[in-house]
Scaffold this active site. Structure first.
Site, PDB file in Angstrom:
ATOM      1  N   HIS A 183       0.825  -1.202   0.000  1.00 40.47           N
ATOM      2  CA  HIS A 183       0.000   0.000   0.000  1.00 40.47           C
ATOM      3  C   HIS A 183       0.867   1.263   0.000  1.00 40.47           C
ATOM      4  O   HIS A 183       0.569   2.229  -0.693  1.00 40.47           O
ATOM      5  CB  HIS A 183      -0.899  -0.015   1.234  1.00 40.47           C
ATOM      6  CG  HIS A 183      -1.911   1.072   1.256  1.00 40.47           C
ATOM      7  ND1 HIS A 183      -3.190   0.905   0.803  1.00 40.47           N
ATOM      8  CD2 HIS A 183      -1.820   2.351   1.680  1.00 40.47           C
ATOM      9  CE1 HIS A 183      -3.850   2.028   0.949  1.00 40.47           C
ATOM     10  NE2 HIS A 183      -3.053   2.932   1.477  1.00 40.47           N
ATOM     11  N   GLU A 227      -8.106   7.880  -5.181  1.00 42.16           N
ATOM     12  CA  GLU A 227      -7.679   6.835  -4.247  1.00 42.16           C
ATOM     13  C   GLU A 227      -8.531   5.584  -4.424  1.00 42.16           C
ATOM     14  O   GLU A 227      -9.679   5.669  -4.842  1.00 42.16           O
ATOM     15  CB  GLU A 227      -7.869   7.328  -2.803  1.00 42.16           C
ATOM     16  CG  GLU A 227      -6.661   8.027  -2.228  1.00 42.16           C
ATOM     17  CD  GLU A 227      -5.560   7.066  -1.828  1.00 42.16           C
ATOM     18  OE1 GLU A 227      -5.709   5.851  -2.043  1.00 42.16           O
ATOM     19  OE2 GLU A 227      -4.543   7.548  -1.295  1.00 42.16           O
ATOM     20  N   HIS A 282     -10.271   2.570  -2.167  1.00 46.79           N
ATOM     21  CA  HIS A 282     -10.586   2.202  -0.783  1.00 46.79           C
ATOM     22  C   HIS A 282     -11.412   0.912  -0.770  1.00 46.79           C
ATOM     23  O   HIS A 282     -12.444   0.826  -0.105  1.00 46.79           O
ATOM     24  CB  HIS A 282     -11.318   3.347  -0.070  1.00 46.79           C
ATOM     25  CG  HIS A 282     -10.650   3.733   1.214  1.00 46.79           C
ATOM     26  ND1 HIS A 282     -11.339   3.989   2.370  1.00 46.79           N
ATOM     27  CD2 HIS A 282      -9.350   3.887   1.526  1.00 46.79           C
ATOM     28  CE1 HIS A 282     -10.482   4.302   3.326  1.00 46.79           C
ATOM     29  NE2 HIS A 282      -9.267   4.253   2.850  1.00 46.79           N
ATOM     30  N   HIS A 299     -10.629  -2.414   0.151  1.00 45.24           N
ATOM     31  CA  HIS A 299     -10.594  -3.347   1.277  1.00 45.24           C
ATOM     32  C   HIS A 299     -11.448  -2.878   2.454  1.00 45.24           C
ATOM     33  O   HIS A 299     -12.292  -3.626   2.932  1.00 45.24           O
ATOM     34  CB  HIS A 299      -9.149  -3.613   1.718  1.00 45.24           C
ATOM     35  CG  HIS A 299      -8.438  -4.608   0.864  1.00 45.24           C
ATOM     36  ND1 HIS A 299      -8.032  -4.324  -0.415  1.00 45.24           N
ATOM     37  CD2 HIS A 299      -8.057  -5.882   1.102  1.00 45.24           C
ATOM     38  CE1 HIS A 299      -7.435  -5.401  -0.930  1.00 45.24           C
ATOM     39  NE2 HIS A 299      -7.433  -6.353  -0.037  1.00 45.24           N
ATOM     40  N   GLN A 339     -11.279   2.946   9.617  1.00 48.79           N
ATOM     41  CA  GLN A 339     -11.307   4.131  10.449  1.00 48.79           C
ATOM     42  C   GLN A 339     -12.716   4.684  10.577  1.00 48.79           C
ATOM     43  O   GLN A 339     -13.626   4.263   9.883  1.00 48.79           O
ATOM     44  CB  GLN A 339     -10.382   5.201   9.870  1.00 48.79           C
ATOM     45  CG  GLN A 339      -9.012   4.709   9.446  1.00 48.79           C
ATOM     46  CD  GLN A 339      -8.984   4.145   8.039  1.00 48.79           C
ATOM     47  OE1 GLN A 339     -10.027   3.918   7.450  1.00 48.79           O
ATOM     48  NE2 GLN A 339      -7.805   3.913   7.523  1.00 48.79           N
ATOM     49  N   ASP A 383      -0.492  14.554   4.318  1.00 49.37           N
ATOM     50  CA  ASP A 383      -1.654  14.051   5.051  1.00 49.37           C
ATOM     51  C   ASP A 383      -1.274  12.782   5.799  1.00 49.37           C
ATOM     52  O   ASP A 383      -0.237  12.174   5.531  1.00 49.37           O
ATOM     53  CB  ASP A 383      -2.817  13.767   4.104  1.00 49.37           C
ATOM     54  CG  ASP A 383      -2.680  12.424   3.431  1.00 49.37           C
ATOM     55  OD1 ASP A 383      -1.595  12.174   2.883  1.00 49.37           O
ATOM     56  OD2 ASP A 383      -3.625  11.627   3.456  1.00 49.37           O
ATOM     57  N   GLU A 422      -4.325   4.766  11.948  1.00 50.44           N
ATOM     58  CA  GLU A 422      -4.757   5.541  10.788  1.00 50.44           C
ATOM     59  C   GLU A 422      -6.008   6.342  11.095  1.00 50.44           C
ATOM     60  O   GLU A 422      -6.861   6.556  10.234  1.00 50.44           O
ATOM     61  CB  GLU A 422      -4.969   4.609   9.591  1.00 50.44           C
ATOM     62  CG  GLU A 422      -3.675   3.996   9.123  1.00 50.44           C
ATOM     63  CD  GLU A 422      -3.850   2.936   8.046  1.00 50.44           C
ATOM     64  OE1 GLU A 422      -4.932   2.837   7.461  1.00 50.44           O
ATOM     65  OE2 GLU A 422      -2.884   2.189   7.806  1.00 50.44           O
ATOM     66  N   GLY A 452      -1.525   8.396  -9.601  1.00 50.87           N
ATOM     67  CA  GLY A 452      -2.201   7.113  -9.708  1.00 50.87           C
ATOM     68  C   GLY A 452      -2.114   6.345  -8.424  1.00 50.87           C
ATOM     69  O   GLY A 452      -1.472   6.765  -7.461  1.00 50.87           O
TER      70      GLY A 452
END
Lengths: 801, 222
Positions: free
Chosen positions: A73, A134, A136, A138, A289, A317, A361, A584
């Site tokens: 990741h 992004e 997301h 999983h 999260q 970030d 996270e 990407g």
């Protein structure tokens, strides 16, 4: 875990070391598995060697730091590693294909690519456009609402992380069939309908609450998405180029701002780098999260003020890997080291262990690097917004990462070691698989077929979802995702970000997972073509691309082979189109008990339009106008909606012919600039038939088409002409007065006048033999198109007293 | 008292995690109650848009049958059909002359504005419903009502009335006409290029209908 490998320094301490130095290979693997480190044996041995040289045991926190930094990741091992395929060795997919395109084109309008949290291109002299998409997948599979919401939150922070003010969001989603048989659902896999409801609600909750319009996206359905939901969240921002600061130096203070740190989102990245199993629910629930958009809204306001007053020297970030990624990567980028005191981090739960603090996270956090003299002013800004801001350490000139918890040093690692993981070496194979074209009897008339295809989940109107996203907040959305009175499907969205300029940003996307079932090269090529032609269709140009890969386990050689092929296409096609990649993200290991995900590449396109007043929408405007087609139609029904409606996949997947395509794109742009086009719609899934039908019922007028007039390559069937999904084609509506001018302008392009707009509200098609093959009232076509996902409508008519 | 108009805009104050607008209303009353009361007493103008309308109702400033009420007299509750809804709708100006934000807009004029909310259904307590509606009409407190493009009232038909609001109410004012709340967003319909169909009618009019409301209140100040 054999407890004799854990060494506790003091009784009751949360600090412990791992006896790695003497561990056998078997024990190394066991350590990696039991602590969820996600490191393979080769990597574990590299770690072992490092500590043998240091002559000490690693602390658990040190192991975690390494695991986070080296995860798929964070480090994109597969894309950066070497791959052996069919006797060829590829050093790095990223450098060999994706970023190479940008390097070779080398456009002067790219400000920052593949470097920061988001790519940046010029908007005008003063401003840049920041863009990031992004994945997301999983987290959304385990907790759909939270996973999707934090996906949006995360990508917004990526854009903030290059000092940009977020102005628009995008989202492209993939779900299993909503009518999936419950009895066939394996343990640990959530039903597509539940995932669909949760994910879409999560996206709307975050974007709407933060007041950022969600302007573009798509929803796809595929059997393979049942176990592997696809959630792509994108964000665009506007950054004043003079405020884009990157000059951190030793002694600058590391300031953690935003939400408190908790146990939510522990091991998110190592989780995202493995396959989903039945136990993911139990094991990985803490990896997802919790979202708090209102907190992020406040963080955003404070950061924009810090930016405008030029108080910081760097920003990033906190996303995957939490503090460990943010601090490590920042120190690495500025060629520094860092000292951090973990006990200073504000916590949600007081009993967090140092390693948990370092890799959590938890959402809505950002890291600022502040020169000491600006610290006080910066803290004031955050306190005004009622947002925590805590100095937790500083950058140092020595190239080490030193973490302290109270009085103890809990990590002390060389930066050079952390950032040079052993390159992954993978093997891939690419075998041509055999596919066949189905033998279908040509139906005499295609009324049933067009109705069925319009109501197919991948084509049908997604209005019921799109309207739950605020696509107008900020008041800058000049071309909306839904067009006019009949909510037609616009090809792209246009944003006018500045009050005093007519210049606009054009946002579109392309994704063709079905083609990938036949050949990933043409799937990738088609996605690029689709994203670009959607952008061109409304008036966009000077296009930058973003790539997002969702693939299965790259350890499986054939899967990796198909990934290499897709990357090859990215290079070939994007280079031919001169459209650089600027950012990407890849999500690999999308495997569930139901199998691997269908290889899915999302291409997002960001263009500009010099004057938004020239924007062209997709709905038919006036009867008496004429309909033209631009581009040639080939016998390319492989992976099409038409075959799919008949239960076939086929073989002839749509190809991209760059020379023709560029001609078509340029012609459309010129015609739009010369005010010769009344409406324009790209031809994609469902072919000419769907594209023309959508134009008709979205405008409330009829269309009459003659199939004899469609330029094609040896096609002798009505259904092939109507439903083939050949790339690079457009339908345009033209005023009779513009005919001569247009045809002159189109010289050298394959085009033809194929029909007319009619007062009679019917969509009718004359077949090759002169007989009518489709004749349907447009309101009936629209009914099928909106019926599939229509929100339940209750009529609440009550009598007035 | 340096200002003549107070505007509470839309925007999910405190996430609307409790009832929409209630936390901001309580915060305002805790911190600025005296100032707001003076402001209202001095007959100065207050506008609440979307979440701002919800705040005004939770504060007790609207409908405000007998001045500022201690408890909310009405509510803006979850839409029917349920869920967030972002779309352009038509509304009719039905205030006779009282509302300071619309008194120059012709009675019966149809406006085209967007809505974007999940809690916009105006509602009274069931047992007082009839009586309170009557009171709204009596005191000329109804300002905007959902209608179709020809001006025919929605009578709760979705999506013409996008949220199931009582009496198709989209906006109301207080008895004095200086406080006005509405669910649609006039600020998103200020320029022509914000409209949903401008690409169709390229003979572009200068502004959107939302401008009328802002113009109206400013004209009243001058």
């Amino acid at each position: 875990m054999s407890s004799n490998l854990i060494i506790q320094n003091k009784p009751n301490s949360k600090l412990y070391e791992i006896d790695l130095v003497k561990a056998s290979n078997k024990e190394l693997v066991k350590i990696s598995t039991n602590f969820s480190l996600g490191l393979n044996l080769r990597e574990m041995k590299t770690v072992q060697k490092y500590f043998q040289k240091q002559q000490r045991y690693p602390t658990y926190l040190e192991l975690e730091t390494i695991a986070q930094t080296w995860s798929e990741h964070c480090f994109h091992k597969t894309f950066k590693g070497t791959i052996k395929i069919n006797n060829k060795e590829i050093k790095s997919l990223l450098k060999t294909y994706i970023s190479k395109v940008t390097k070779e084109i080398n456009p002067d309008w790219c400000v920052s690519v593949f470097e920061d949290n988001a790519g940046i291109v010029n908007f005008n002299k003063e401003y840049g456009i920041a863009a990031k998409v992004e994945t997301h997948n999983h987290p959304s599979a385990v907790e759909p609402f939270g996973g999707a919401a934090t996906g949006v939150g995360g990508v917004i922070r990526d854009v903030l992380g290059v000092w940009a003010d977020p102005i628009a969001c995008t989202d492209v989603l993939g779900f299993g069939p909503l009518n999936f048989d419950y009895r066939k659902l394996p343990l640990g896999v959530k039903h597509p309908k539940y995932v669909y409801m949760g994910v879409t609600a999560g996206i709307s909750a975050y974007g709407n609450n933060m007041g950022i319009p969600t302007v573009n996206g798509a929803i796809y359905f595929d059997e393979s998405y049942t176990g592997n939901v696809i959630v792509y969240c994108g964000c665009l921002g506007l950054v004043p180029l003079s405020k884009f600061r990157k000059n951190a130096k030793p002694n600058d203070i590391i300031l953690l701002v935003g939400g408190k740190t908790g146990r939510d989102g522990i091991h998110g990245v190592t989780f995202a780098s493995t396959e989903l199993t039945e136990e993911s629910e139990v094991i990985s629930r803490p990896a997802v999260q919790i979202a708090d958009p209102i907190q992020e809204e406040k963080v955003k306001r404070a950061i924009i003020e810090v930016r405008d007053r030029e108080l910081a020297s760097a920003i990033t970030d906190l996303g995957g890997g939490g503090l460990s990624s943010a601090i490590g990567e920042t120190a690495e980028r500025y060629n520094c080291g860092a000292v951090v005191e973990l006990q200073k981090v504000p916590l949600k739960n007081k009993d967090l262990a140092p390693w948990e603090i370092y890799i959590s996270e938890s959402q809505e956090r950002m890291l600022l690097i502040i020169p000491p003299e600006n610290l006080e002013k910066t803290l004031e800004i955050f306190s005004k917004e009622d947002v925590d801001a805590t100095a937790i350490g500083k950058l140092i000139s020595k190239r080490i990462l030193k973490l302290i918890f109270g009085t103890e040093v809990v990590a002390n690692l060389d930066m050079s070691f952390i950032f040079s993981p052993p390159l992954s070496q993978k093997k891939a194979i690419h075998k041509k698989r055999k596919f066949i074209e189905p033998i279908l009897k040509e139906p005499e008339n295609l009324n049933e077929e067009i109705m069925q295809i319009l109501s197919a989940p991948n084509i049908a109107s997604k209005e019921s979802i799109i309207r739950t996203y605020d696509h107008e907040v900020k008041g800058n959305t000049t071309l909306k995702p839904l067009q006019g009175k009949y909510s037609g499907p616009n090809d792209a969205a246009v944003i006018k970000p500045l009050q005093k300029s007519w210049k606009g940003i054009v946002i579109s996307c392309g994704m063709n997972p079905k083609y990938g079932k036949i050949e990933t090269y043409w799937m990738a090529a088609s996605s690029i073509d689709e994203a670009i032609r959607n952008n061109i269709a409304v008036g966009g140009r000077r296009i930058a691309l973003l790539d997002n890969f969702t693939w299965g386990n790259p350890e499986k050689q054939e899967r990796l082979g198909s990934l290499v092929k897709a990357c090859e296409a990215c290079y070939d096609i994007a280079l031919a189109f001169k459209t650089p990649f600027i950012s990407g993200k890849d999500s690999l290991y999308n495997e569930s008990p139901l199998g691997s995900v269908t290889p899915t590449l999302l291409i997002s396109a960001v263009g500009i339009i010099p004057d938004i007043r020239k924007t062209v929408s997709m709905e038919i405007k006036n009867p008496q106008n004429m309909l033209y087609i631009i581009g040639k139609t080939y016998d390319e029904l492989g992976g099409s909606e038409y075959y799919s409606s008949k239960g076939f996949l086929g073989k002839n997947v749509p190809k991209v012919r760059p020379k023709q395509a560029i001609n078509n794109f340029n012609a459309i742009t010129k015609a739009i600039d010369s005010n010769l086009i009344e409406s324009c719609h790209d031809i994609s899934e469902g072919g000419i038939a769907v594209s023309a039908a959508e134009m008709a019922f979205s405008g409330g007028h009829g269309i009459k088409i003659d199939l004899l007039k469609i330029p094609n390559e040896r096609i002798d069937r009505n259904d092939t002409l109507l439903f083939s999904e050949s790339n690079s084609r457009f339908l345009i509506e033209v005023n009779k007065k513009s005919k001569n001018k247009l045809e002159k302008l189109l010289k050298g392009t394959v085009f033809s006048e194929i029909g007319e707009i009619t007062e009679k509200p019917n969509f009718s098609v004359n077949g090759l033999n002169g007989k009518t093959v489709i004749d349907m009232e447009i309101r009936n076509l629209r009914k099928s198109w909106i019926g599939t996902f229509n929100r339940e409508v209750k009529k609440n008519k009550t009598r007035r007293n | 008292m340096d200002f003549q108009i107070l505007v509470i805009p839309g925007g999910f104050s405190f996430g609307d995690y409790v009832r929409a607008g209630v936390i901001l209303a309580r915060l305002l009353s805790a911190k600025l109650d005296k100032e707001i009361r003076d402001f209202v007493e001095d007959n100065r103008a207050i506008l609440g848009i979307c979440n701002g309308f919800q705040v005004l109702v939770e504060y007790g400033l609207l409908p405000g049958f007998e001045g500022i009420s201690e408890y909310p007299e009405a509510t803006l509750t979850t839409n029917i059909p349920q869920g967030y809804n972002c779309r352009w709708i038509h509304i009719k100006q039905e205030n006779k002359n009282k509302c300071k934000f619309t008194n120059n807009i012709q009675f019966g004029k149809i406006l085209n504005l967007p809505i974007a909310h999940s809690e916009g259904r105006f509602l009274f307590p069931k047992e007082k419903e009839e009586q309170l509606i009557e009171k709204l009409y009596e005191n000329d407190m109804i300002v905007l009502r959902y209608c179709d493009e020809k001006g025919e009232l929605a009578e709760k038909e979705y999506p013409i009335n996008p949220n199931g609001s009582l009496e198709d109410i989209a906006g109301i004012c207080n008895k004095e006409g200086n406080i006005f709340g509405l669910m649609p967003h006039p600020e998103r319909a200020f320029y022509w290029w914000q409209k949903p169909n401008w690409t169709k009618n390229k003979q572009i009019s200068e502004y959107g209908d939302g401008k009328l409301i802002f113009e109206n209140i400013i004209d009243n100040l001058i």
